[in-house]
Scaffold this motif. Structure first.
Motif, PDB file in Angstrom:
ATOM      1  N   GLY A   1       0.974  -1.294   0.073  1.00  0.00           N
ATOM      2  CA  GLY A   1      -0.176  -0.018   0.051  1.00  0.00           C
ATOM      3  C   GLY A   1       0.785   1.292   0.141  1.00  0.00           C
ATOM      4  N   LEU A   2       1.844   1.306   0.820  1.00  0.00           N
ATOM      5  CA  LEU A   2       2.855   2.490   0.921  1.00  0.00           C
ATOM      6  C   LEU A   2       3.532   2.807  -0.422  1.00  0.00           C
ATOM      7  CD1 LEU A   2       3.740   2.121   4.699  1.00  0.00           C
ATOM      8  CD2 LEU A   2       2.294   3.731   3.605  1.00  0.00           C
ATOM      9  N   LEU A   3       4.063   1.857  -0.919  1.00  0.00           N
ATOM     10  CA  LEU A   3       5.013   1.913  -2.004  1.00  0.00           C
ATOM     11  C   LEU A   3       4.131   2.221  -3.256  1.00  0.00           C
ATOM     12  CD1 LEU A   3       7.759  -1.101  -1.766  1.00  0.00           C
ATOM     13  CD2 LEU A   3       8.118   1.355  -1.336  1.00  0.00           C
ATOM     14  N   THR A   4       2.887   1.538  -3.242  1.00  0.00           N
ATOM     15  CA  THR A   4       2.197   1.981  -4.507  1.00  0.00           C
ATOM     16  C   THR A   4       1.701   3.307  -4.336  1.00  0.00           C
ATOM     17  OG1 THR A   4       1.489  -0.403  -4.639  1.00  0.00           O
ATOM     18  CG2 THR A   4       0.226   1.259  -5.727  1.00  0.00           C
ATOM     19  N   THR A   5       1.314   3.827  -3.213  1.00  0.00           N
ATOM     20  CA  THR A   5       0.933   5.299  -2.842  1.00  0.00           C
ATOM     21  C   THR A   5       1.991   6.190  -3.328  1.00  0.00           C
ATOM     22  OG1 THR A   5      -0.650   4.401  -1.284  1.00  0.00           O
ATOM     23  CG2 THR A   5       0.029   7.082  -1.369  1.00  0.00           C
ATOM     24  N   LEU A   6       3.276   5.731  -2.644  1.00  0.00           N
ATOM     25  CA  LEU A   6       4.064   6.884  -3.022  1.00  0.00           C
ATOM     26  C   LEU A   6       4.610   6.835  -4.586  1.00  0.00           C
ATOM     27  CD1 LEU A   6       6.607   8.449  -1.993  1.00  0.00           C
ATOM     28  CD2 LEU A   6       7.989   6.421  -1.801  1.00  0.00           C
ATOM     29  N   LEU A   7       4.743   5.774  -5.218  1.00  0.00           N
ATOM     30  CA  LEU A   7       5.006   6.035  -6.533  1.00  0.00           C
ATOM     31  C   LEU A   7       3.857   6.400  -7.388  1.00  0.00           C
ATOM     32  CD1 LEU A   7       6.569   2.207  -7.202  1.00  0.00           C
ATOM     33  CD2 LEU A   7       7.450   4.545  -7.299  1.00  0.00           C
ATOM     34  N   VAL A   8       2.555   6.415  -7.138  1.00  0.00           N
ATOM     35  CA  VAL A   8       1.359   7.009  -7.731  1.00  0.00           C
ATOM     36  C   VAL A   8       1.487   8.356  -7.670  1.00  0.00           C
ATOM     37  CG1 VAL A   8      -1.281   7.239  -7.774  1.00  0.00           C
ATOM     38  CG2 VAL A   8      -0.153   5.129  -7.714  1.00  0.00           C
ATOM     39  N   VAL A   9       1.817   8.772  -6.360  1.00  0.00           N
ATOM     40  CA  VAL A   9       1.822  10.563  -6.117  1.00  0.00           C
ATOM     41  C   VAL A   9       3.083  10.757  -7.279  1.00  0.00           C
ATOM     42  CG1 VAL A   9       2.516  12.080  -4.431  1.00  0.00           C
ATOM     43  CG2 VAL A   9       0.869  10.196  -3.890  1.00  0.00           C
ATOM     44  N   ILE A  10       4.293  10.104  -6.770  1.00  0.00           N
ATOM     45  CA  ILE A  10       5.265  10.764  -7.816  1.00  0.00           C
ATOM     46  C   ILE A  10       4.931  10.848  -9.276  1.00  0.00           C
ATOM     47  CG2 ILE A  10       7.629  10.350  -8.277  1.00  0.00           C
ATOM     48  CD1 ILE A  10       8.228   9.103  -5.529  1.00  0.00           C
ATOM     49  N   ILE A  11       4.771   9.809  -9.824  1.00  0.00           N
ATOM     50  CA  ILE A  11       4.529   9.638 -11.225  1.00  0.00           C
ATOM     51  C   ILE A  11       3.046  10.564 -11.637  1.00  0.00           C
ATOM     52  CG2 ILE A  11       3.822   7.939 -13.037  1.00  0.00           C
ATOM     53  CD1 ILE A  11       5.461   5.848 -11.646  1.00  0.00           C
ATOM     54  N   GLY A  12       2.122  10.165 -10.973  1.00  0.00           N
ATOM     55  CA  GLY A  12       0.939  11.073 -11.384  1.00  0.00           C
ATOM     56  C   GLY A  12       0.965  12.358 -11.122  1.00  0.00           C
ATOM     57  N   GLY A  13       1.490  12.748  -9.971  1.00  0.00           N
ATOM     58  CA  GLY A  13       1.839  14.208  -9.470  1.00  0.00           C
ATOM     59  C   GLY A  13       2.747  14.978 -10.621  1.00  0.00           C
ATOM     60  N   SER A  14       3.762  14.362 -10.929  1.00  0.00           N
ATOM     61  CA  SER A  14       4.751  14.820 -11.846  1.00  0.00           C
ATOM     62  C   SER A  14       4.016  15.088 -13.380  1.00  0.00           C
ATOM     63  CB  SER A  14       5.875  13.976 -12.134  1.00  0.00           C
ATOM     64  OG  SER A  14       6.680  13.845 -10.733  1.00  0.00           O
ATOM     65  N   ILE A  15       3.269  13.882 -13.795  1.00  0.00           N
ATOM     66  CA  ILE A  15       2.567  14.261 -15.139  1.00  0.00           C
ATOM     67  C   ILE A  15       1.751  15.365 -15.134  1.00  0.00           C
ATOM     68  CG2 ILE A  15       1.057  12.984 -16.647  1.00  0.00           C
ATOM     69  CD1 ILE A  15       2.796  10.489 -15.939  1.00  0.00           C
ATOM     70  N   GLY A  16       0.724  15.310 -14.037  1.00  0.00           N
ATOM     71  CA  GLY A  16      -0.225  16.410 -13.878  1.00  0.00           C
ATOM     72  C   GLY A  16       0.259  17.548 -13.873  1.00  0.00           C
ATOM     73  N   THR A  17       1.539  17.771 -12.989  1.00  0.00           N
ATOM     74  CA  THR A  17       2.068  19.338 -12.892  1.00  0.00           C
ATOM     75  C   THR A  17       2.712  19.678 -14.369  1.00  0.00           C
ATOM     76  OG1 THR A  17       2.650  18.744 -10.442  1.00  0.00           O
ATOM     77  CG2 THR A  17       3.817  20.467 -11.693  1.00  0.00           C
ATOM     78  N   ILE A  18       3.355  18.736 -15.056  1.00  0.00           N
ATOM     79  CA  ILE A  18       4.003  19.179 -16.375  1.00  0.00           C
ATOM     80  C   ILE A  18       2.800  19.414 -17.241  1.00  0.00           C
ATOM     81  CG2 ILE A  18       5.458  18.113 -18.223  1.00  0.00           C
ATOM     82  CD1 ILE A  18       6.941  16.554 -16.162  1.00  0.00           C
ATOM     83  N   GLY A  19       1.944  18.569 -17.277  1.00  0.00           N
ATOM     84  CA  GLY A  19       0.778  18.942 -18.216  1.00  0.00           C
ATOM     85  C   GLY A  19       0.229  20.175 -18.147  1.00  0.00           C
ATOM     86  N   ALA A  20      -0.119  20.225 -16.897  1.00  0.00           N
ATOM     87  CA  ALA A  20      -0.961  21.773 -16.468  1.00  0.00           C
ATOM     88  C   ALA A  20      -0.080  22.790 -16.640  1.00  0.00           C
ATOM     89  CB  ALA A  20      -1.412  21.605 -15.087  1.00  0.00           C
ATOM     90  N   TYR A  21       1.289  22.771 -16.402  1.00  0.00           N
ATOM     91  CA  TYR A  21       2.252  24.015 -16.398  1.00  0.00           C
ATOM     92  C   TYR A  21       2.571  24.419 -17.715  1.00  0.00           C
ATOM     93  CZ  TYR A  21       6.077  27.171 -15.548  1.00  0.00           C
ATOM     94  OH  TYR A  21       7.004  28.046 -15.520  1.00  0.00           O
ATOM     95  N   LEU A  22       2.713  23.107 -18.654  1.00  0.00           N
ATOM     96  CA  LEU A  22       3.250  23.647 -20.139  1.00  0.00           C
ATOM     97  C   LEU A  22       1.856  23.832 -20.887  1.00  0.00           C
ATOM     98  CD1 LEU A  22       6.041  20.901 -20.563  1.00  0.00           C
ATOM     99  CD2 LEU A  22       6.338  23.257 -19.724  1.00  0.00           C
ATOM    100  N   GLY A  23       0.881  23.189 -20.684  1.00  0.00           N
ATOM    101  CA  GLY A  23      -0.151  23.176 -21.375  1.00  0.00           C
ATOM    102  C   GLY A  23       0.066  22.769 -22.889  1.00  0.00           C
TER     103      GLY A  23
END
Length: 313
Positions: A109-131
């Protein structure tokens, strides 16, 4: 020239000669005040602390070797003087294996949550910032994986790469973590993208950009600290979902396998023909601990959501 005030800073408001200034509170300090007065938060946090102790130091709760089997005592009923939770069909102590099973479930549970936050958070941030086309491509990729149900996707992927006897523990856990991460990251990416799009036009971000701040500085010092709250809430709730998913996959026989010990595996072993009727304790205790753990994390996520969302106060 007026002094620029950034959002994360806590500035003194209304300070006068009489010293009657009032310190402006940040979102996180307000959230902590709300959490301290919420009994649901303390109940869930207490349960999670106990479960973490079970995972990190199981010797505090039991001295019995979870891998020691005595077939002469197979399916023995629970008793206070011999085995608190009884024995399973192979003669293993159910209490000991239930305590030690917390480690695998929490690691997944913890490893999956950590990886999901890192990967999903990075992709969401890059997409929203660059557009533009970058955001469009990342969003379409996320929609492909978002359309796959978590358990169904886990079944399909793990069936193609089955476990084998003698596989190391790290490989067994890592395979389940990677599969769930691959399917679950789009939800976090969507939440982060939406949050960054709300924070990006704010005045303090535009002021920092006008002063020559680099994109990395804008993202890490101005955007992420103010956009992370919704992702934290989703991650806390999803942690319980990932633990339940691991239990489901192990119950179906394609998740964690021996030598790993997990609650889902114990539930699977207890579901054999005739065992639910002749030895219900084999099913009861692992199911109870799994349910309590999932409920504790979901309750914690709800409490954090209520504290971070001003509209819910």
């Amino acid at each position: 020239m007026p002094q620029l005030i950034t959002a994360p800073q806590a500035e003194q408001v209304g300070g006068g000669p009489d010293g009657g200034g009032q310190q402006a509170r940040s979102l996180w300090s307000d959230a902590w005040r709300e959490l301290r007065g919420n009994p649901i938060f303390w109940i869930s946090a207490g349960l999670i602390v106990i479960i973490l102790l079970m995972a990190v130091v199981p010797q505090l709760f039991t001295q019995t070797d979870p891998n020691f089997a005595d077939l002469r005592r197979a399916r023995e009923a629970p008793s206070f003087d011999k085995a608190w939770f009884g024995m399973d069909s192979q003669g293993y102590d159910v209490y000991s294996r239930t305590i030690h099973g917390a480690r695998s479930s929490l690691i997944v549970g913890l490893l999956t949550t950590l990886l999901v936050v890192i990967i999903g958070g990075s992709i969401g941030t890059i997409g929203a910032y660059l557009g533009g086309w970058v955001d469009a491509v990342l969003s379409r990729i996320g929609e492909i994986f978002f359309a796959i149900p978590l358990i169904l996707g886990g079944l399909l992927f793990l069936y193609q790469f089955p476990n084998h006897a003698g596989d190391p523990y790290i490989q067994l856990v890592g395979k389940v973590v990677l599969v769930m991460t691959l399917i679950a990251w789009p939800q976090t990416a969507r939440v982060m993208r939406s949050s960054v799009l709300q924070v990006k036009p704010n005045d303090y971000v535009q002021a920092a950009r006008a002063l020559g701040a680099s994109p990395a500085r804008l993202i890490f010092q101005h955007i992420l600290p103010n956009a992370a709250a919704p992702v934290i809430v989703v991650a806390t709730i999803n942690l319980g979902v990932f633990i339940a998913t691991e239990g489901t996959l192990s119950f179906l026989g394609i998740g964690l396998q021996p030598p790993a010990i997990s609650w889902g595996q114990a539930i699977s072993d207890a579901s054999g023909i005739g065992l639910i009727r002749t030895a219900p304790h084999m099913l009861l205790f692992p199911s109870l601990f799994l349910s309590i753990t999932v409920l504790a994390f979901i309750m914690l996520g709800d409490a954090v959501r209520d504290a971070l969302d001003p509209k819910l106060r």
